[in-house]
Each structure stands twice: as structure tokens, then as C-alpha cells.
Design a protein around this motif. Sequence first.
Motif, short mmCIF file in Angstrom:
data_model
loop_
_atom_site.label_atom_id
_atom_site.label_comp_id
_atom_site.label_asym_id
_atom_site.label_seq_id
_atom_site.Cartn_x
_atom_site.Cartn_y
_atom_site.Cartn_z
N VAL A 126 0.84 -1.19 0.00
CA VAL A 126 0.00 0.00 0.00
C VAL A 126 0.88 1.25 0.00
CG1 VAL A 126 -1.84 1.26 1.18
CG2 VAL A 126 -1.77 -1.25 1.30
N ALA A 127 0.74 2.07 -1.04
CA ALA A 127 1.38 3.38 -1.07
C ALA A 127 0.43 4.34 -0.40
CB ALA A 127 1.64 3.80 -2.52
N THR A 128 0.91 5.04 0.62
CA THR A 128 0.06 5.95 1.37
C THR A 128 0.37 7.40 0.99
OG1 THR A 128 1.61 6.17 3.22
CG2 THR A 128 0.01 4.35 3.32
N GLY A 129 -0.54 8.29 1.34
CA GLY A 129 -0.29 9.71 1.17
C GLY A 129 0.74 10.16 2.18
N GLY A 130 1.49 11.20 1.84
CA GLY A 130 2.58 11.66 2.69
C GLY A 130 2.17 12.07 4.09
N GLY A 131 0.94 12.54 4.26
CA GLY A 131 0.49 13.00 5.56
C GLY A 131 -0.30 11.99 6.36
N ILE A 132 -0.41 10.78 5.88
CA ILE A 132 -1.24 9.77 6.56
C ILE A 132 -0.76 9.50 7.98
CG2 ILE A 132 -0.05 7.62 5.92
CD1 ILE A 132 -2.93 6.64 5.03
N ILE A 133 0.51 9.75 8.24
CA ILE A 133 1.11 9.47 9.54
C ILE A 133 0.75 10.51 10.59
CG2 ILE A 133 3.01 8.03 8.76
CD1 ILE A 133 3.38 11.78 9.15
N LEU A 134 0.11 11.60 10.19
CA LEU A 134 -0.20 12.68 11.13
C LEU A 134 -1.38 12.36 12.03
CD1 LEU A 134 0.23 15.69 8.68
CD2 LEU A 134 1.83 14.92 10.46
N GLU A 135 -2.26 11.49 11.60
CA GLU A 135 -3.46 11.13 12.37
C GLU A 135 -3.13 9.91 13.24
OE1 GLU A 135 -6.70 10.64 14.26
OE2 GLU A 135 -6.60 12.36 12.91
N PRO A 136 -3.17 10.06 14.57
CA PRO A 136 -2.81 8.93 15.45
C PRO A 136 -3.63 7.65 15.16
CG PRO A 136 -2.93 10.95 16.73
CD PRO A 136 -3.44 11.28 15.34
N MET A 137 -4.90 7.79 14.83
CA MET A 137 -5.74 6.62 14.54
C MET A 137 -5.17 5.81 13.37
SD MET A 137 -8.28 4.65 15.01
CE MET A 137 -9.52 5.38 16.02
N ASN A 138 -4.56 6.48 12.42
CA ASN A 138 -4.03 5.77 11.26
C ASN A 138 -2.93 4.78 11.64
OD1 ASN A 138 -5.82 7.13 9.66
ND2 ASN A 138 -4.33 8.60 8.90
N TRP A 139 -2.20 5.08 12.71
CA TRP A 139 -1.15 4.16 13.12
C TRP A 139 -1.72 2.82 13.58
CZ3 TRP A 139 3.76 4.21 11.92
CH2 TRP A 139 4.31 5.41 11.46
N SER A 140 -2.92 2.82 14.13
CA SER A 140 -3.52 1.54 14.53
C SER A 140 -3.78 0.67 13.29
CB SER A 140 -4.81 1.75 15.33
OG SER A 140 -5.82 2.34 14.53
N TYR A 141 -4.10 1.30 12.17
CA TYR A 141 -4.29 0.55 10.92
C TYR A 141 -2.96 0.18 10.29
CZ TYR A 141 -8.96 2.45 11.56
OH TYR A 141 -10.18 2.80 12.09
N LEU A 142 -2.02 1.11 10.28
CA LEU A 142 -0.71 0.84 9.69
C LEU A 142 -0.02 -0.33 10.41
CD1 LEU A 142 0.56 4.50 9.22
CD2 LEU A 142 -0.09 2.91 7.40
N HIS A 143 -0.22 -0.43 11.72
CA HIS A 143 0.43 -1.50 12.47
C HIS A 143 -0.22 -2.86 12.25
CE1 HIS A 143 3.53 0.85 14.22
NE2 HIS A 143 2.70 1.65 14.87
N HIS A 144 -1.24 -2.94 11.41
CA HIS A 144 -1.75 -4.25 10.98
C HIS A 144 -0.75 -4.91 10.03
CE1 HIS A 144 -6.32 -3.86 11.87
NE2 HIS A 144 -5.60 -3.27 12.79
N GLY A 145 0.23 -4.13 9.59
CA GLY A 145 1.24 -4.64 8.66
C GLY A 145 2.60 -4.12 9.06
#
Length: 188
Positions: free
Chosen positions: A90-109
Motif C-alpha cells: 500500500v502506497a500511502t499519502g505523505g500526511g497519513i502518519i499525522l493522524e494517530p488513529m491511522n497508526w492503529s491501521y498501519l500497524h496491521h502490517g
Amino acid sequence: MISDPQCSTLPHRLNGTNLYLIGMMGSGKTTTGQELAAALGYRFMDTDRLIEQVAGQSVSEIFAQAGEATFRQLETQVLAEVSCYHHLVVATGGGIILEPMNWSYLHHGLVIWLKVSIPNLVNRLAGDTTRPLLAHAALAEKLTTLAQARNEFYAQADLTLTIADNLRPRQVSQAILTALPKILRDDI
């Protein structure tokens, strides 16, 4: 496919775990992600393209008409849905890391930071009019400001790969394939 014999067991060791590419705009997440997915026999997804499909508008149009906050909400929604699947790069947008909730999804991988120097990003993005955060800005200054605000978040990645100016996407993909076995746990 995977050319390094040491990496030949990598798809088995990954066991379908998604790989999320993070980094600044222009870092090569999409082109590298496509190469990496092909090498692993994975599917490739780009969160910005998925957002455009969901919204029926380009990223630039979403920013212009609804604002960055709306875009970020769509980004989180798309990432939440994507994280339910497996065997994805998955290629993500550059700012996806700014939202803390997104890290819960990113850490699925596994999260991989493609770290590119500001001068290299300036060379890659010069003349690009499709990036809303770069509109009406001095490119080097804007990229430096964005990087300073984001690097502490990018640094939370499972793997950081510093990209030399002359590396092609296939070479970056191969470098990721070589580095991944060193960070994989046996229980993945």
C-alpha cells in the motif's frame, strides 16, 4: 519475482502481512510499491487513488472544495478498509502518519519509510502542479517545513530505507526485499 536467493522465502515468512509505504510526496511510494507488489506476488493499492475513487474527485479538488480536514477523514476511512485485507503493498499519502488513529491501521502490517533528501524531492517535484500542499509555495522551503513536521512520525516505521538520488524503483524494491528478512519476527 524475487531475485535474491536469501529473500526467496520472504513471501512465506510475510504470511500475507501488508506492507505500507510511507514518506514525503515524491519519495516514490507508488512506483516502488508497484515493483514491490509484483516481486512478492502481492496486490498493489494507492490510498490517494482510492480516495479519489470514493470521492469522485481528484485529491486537488478535494483540498480545494472540501479542505484538508475532509481529505484526512477520507484518508482514515480508506486506510481502515484497506487494512482489513492482506497480501497488499500500500502506497500511502505523505500526511497519513499525522493522524494517530491511522497508526492503529498501519500497524496491521509492516511500515516502510522511503526517506528521500529534500534536494532530491525538489528535483522530483519541480513542475508538479497536482500536489495541493505545494501550491503557491517555494518548493524547497515547503518540503523542508513538511519534513520537519513529519519526520518524527515517519521515524516510527518498522523499516527506514534512505533512498540515494540515483536509485530506480526496481532497485529500491530490491533493497526493501533484502532488508525485510532482517526485521521479520518468526511469528509473523
